[in-house]
Design an enzyme around this catalytic site. Structure first.
Site, short mmCIF file in Angstrom:
data_model
loop_
_atom_site.label_atom_id
_atom_site.label_comp_id
_atom_site.label_asym_id
_atom_site.label_seq_id
_atom_site.Cartn_x
_atom_site.Cartn_y
_atom_site.Cartn_z
N ALA A 275 -42.70 19.23 -83.19
CA ALA A 275 -44.07 19.14 -82.67
C ALA A 275 -44.57 17.70 -82.49
CB ALA A 275 -45.00 19.96 -83.56
N ASP B 74 -45.89 24.10 -86.13
CA ASP B 74 -46.15 23.71 -84.74
C ASP B 74 -47.61 23.86 -84.36
OD1 ASP B 74 -43.13 24.18 -84.73
OD2 ASP B 74 -43.57 23.20 -82.82
N ASN C 257 -44.33 28.42 -86.74
CA ASN C 257 -43.23 27.48 -86.98
C ASN C 257 -41.93 28.15 -86.54
OD1 ASN C 257 -42.28 24.89 -87.95
ND2 ASN C 257 -41.32 26.00 -89.64
O1 MRU Z 1 -38.08 24.28 -81.24
P1 MRU Z 1 -38.27 23.04 -82.05
O2 MRU Z 1 -36.99 22.43 -82.52
O3 MRU Z 1 -39.16 22.04 -81.36
O4 MRU Z 1 -39.04 23.55 -83.35
C1 MRU Z 1 -39.44 22.63 -84.31
C2 MRU Z 1 -40.09 23.24 -85.51
O5 MRU Z 1 -40.27 24.43 -85.59
C3 MRU Z 1 -40.56 22.30 -86.57
O6 MRU Z 1 -40.56 22.94 -87.82
C4 MRU Z 1 -42.00 21.84 -86.26
O7 MRU Z 1 -42.09 21.37 -84.95
C5 MRU Z 1 -42.45 20.80 -87.19
S1 MRU Z 1 -41.53 19.33 -86.95
C6 MRU Z 1 -42.11 18.10 -87.88
#
Ligand code: MRU
Length: 341
Positions: free
Chosen positions: A47, A232, A242
């Site tokens: 995110a 997210d 998330n």
């Molecule tokens: O699909 P992604 O890899 O972007 O998903 C990321 C996540 O779910 C993380 O846990 C979230 O973005 C927090 S990252 C600091």
């Protein structure tokens, strides 16, 4: 420390996370369209990192407007398109709104690209500072010799640098508090196996990678002291989206009385939503499940359902660790109060 993206002279440099750990390929992105593509294809993901990349994309837009458009027009058009890349992480939208305010305040400023670059850099630096603060606050919540469980990749790669949940693990490891990290491999596209393992190895932090559903046995054996997850998008009542699989871990935590902490900067909260019901959940291509990275796992003709995120109710969260402090229930009241301070 790993910096997954940075600005160099007149372009954005980005570590292609879709190729890790097989190849460390750095991309030089010179147009906002290339950044939008990189976000869609998970070359940059997580995110906060998505938000930062989008902010830099607006600098590229203002630097190179198309024939007949002003820098401000090009940047606003780019912002509208970037909003369509990934729907769940609110950091994308908050970073773009911040950049748009700057454009709208002085659309005809001749130094618009320079001013946008300063703002993008500020967004980037603020994220790293928030991560470091969350690292300290989160590490203090863990017992000595902690065995922690985490999902997806929430490290330096997912942020401006350092990490959220993985930042807490980094900070706790530096204090000698981490005995073992259990990292879920995180199907379907394996951010845990590919990215978290890559970061933990570089740091020398002891870990075991495990199939996502090995978590049940781990809890049952009493071998996990805390769960650390990122987010997210977090609604006002603490419901949050998330990586898919997080909800299962939260339910297991509750069943076994294990603390479940969510580590996320204030930019991940969406106070316009009273509950998680309004959070859009991204559905990604079926091929990610059926044939990840070109390796066909399922028979030809099989169909898949591929939600990238799930929703966890706030009532399962022991605390949110943010740069503004550790927030505990009742979230309807404590989240708005903490974020306004
Ligand atoms: O699909 P992604 O890899 O972007 O998903 C990321 C996540 O779910 C993380 O846990 C979230 O973005 C927090 S990252 C600091």
């Amino acid at each position: 420390m790993i910096r997954p993206l940075f600005w160099e002279e007149d372009h954005l440099v980005l570590l292609d996370q879709s190729r890790l750990p097989w190849e460390e390929r750095w991309l030089a992105l010179r147009s906002w369209e290339e950044v939008a593509e990189a976000i869609k294809e998970l070359k940059v993901r997580g995110a906060p990192a998505i938000g930062i990349a989008a902010a830099y994309a607006l600098v590229l837009a203002a630097q190179n407007p198309r024939e007949g458009r002003s820098p401000a027009e090009e940047a606003l058009l780019a912002a509208a398109e970037l909003r369509k890349t990934r729907p769940t992480a609110v950091n994308l939208f908050s970073a773009l709104s911040r950049m748009e305010s700057l454009i709208q305040a002085k659309p005809n400023a001749s130094d618009l690209p320079v001013r946008l670059l300063s703002e993008a850099r500020r967004i980037h630096e603020e994220d790293i500072a928030a991560n470091r603060r969350m690292g300290e606050l989160g590490a203090a919540l863990l017992p000595e010799n902690a065995r922690v469980l985490t999902i997806c990749n929430t490290g330096a790669l997912a942020t401006g640098g350092y990490g959220t949940a993985l930042g807490v693990i980094r900070a706790a490891f530096a204090q000698g508090k981490i005995r073992m990290v259990y990292a879920c491999e995180t199907r379907p596209v394996l951010q845990g196996a590919r990215l978290t393992a890559w970061e933990l190895l570089r740091e020398g932090i002891p870990f075991r990678l495990m199939a996502d559903f090995a978590a049940g046995l781990l809890f049952r054996r009493g071998e996990v002291d805390a769960v650390l997850a990122g987010a997210d998008r977090i609604a006002q009542n603490g419901d949050f989206a998330n990586k898919v699989g997080t909800y299962v871990l939260a339910v297991l935590s509750q069943r076994h009385g294990v603390p479940f902490y969510v580590v996320a900067p204030s930019t991940t909260f969406d106070l316009s939503l009273a509950s998680g019901e309004g959070i859009p959940i991204e559905e990604r291509p079926e091929e990610e499940v059926l044939a990840p990275y070109g390796f066909r796992l399922a028979p030809k003709g099989a169909r898949a359902w591929n939600p990238a995120f799930d929703l966890t109710p706030g009532e399962l969260v022991w605390a949110f660790v943010t740069e503004k402090g550790v927030i505990r229930p009742p979230y309807e009241r404590t989240i708005p109060a903490a974020l306004s301070g």
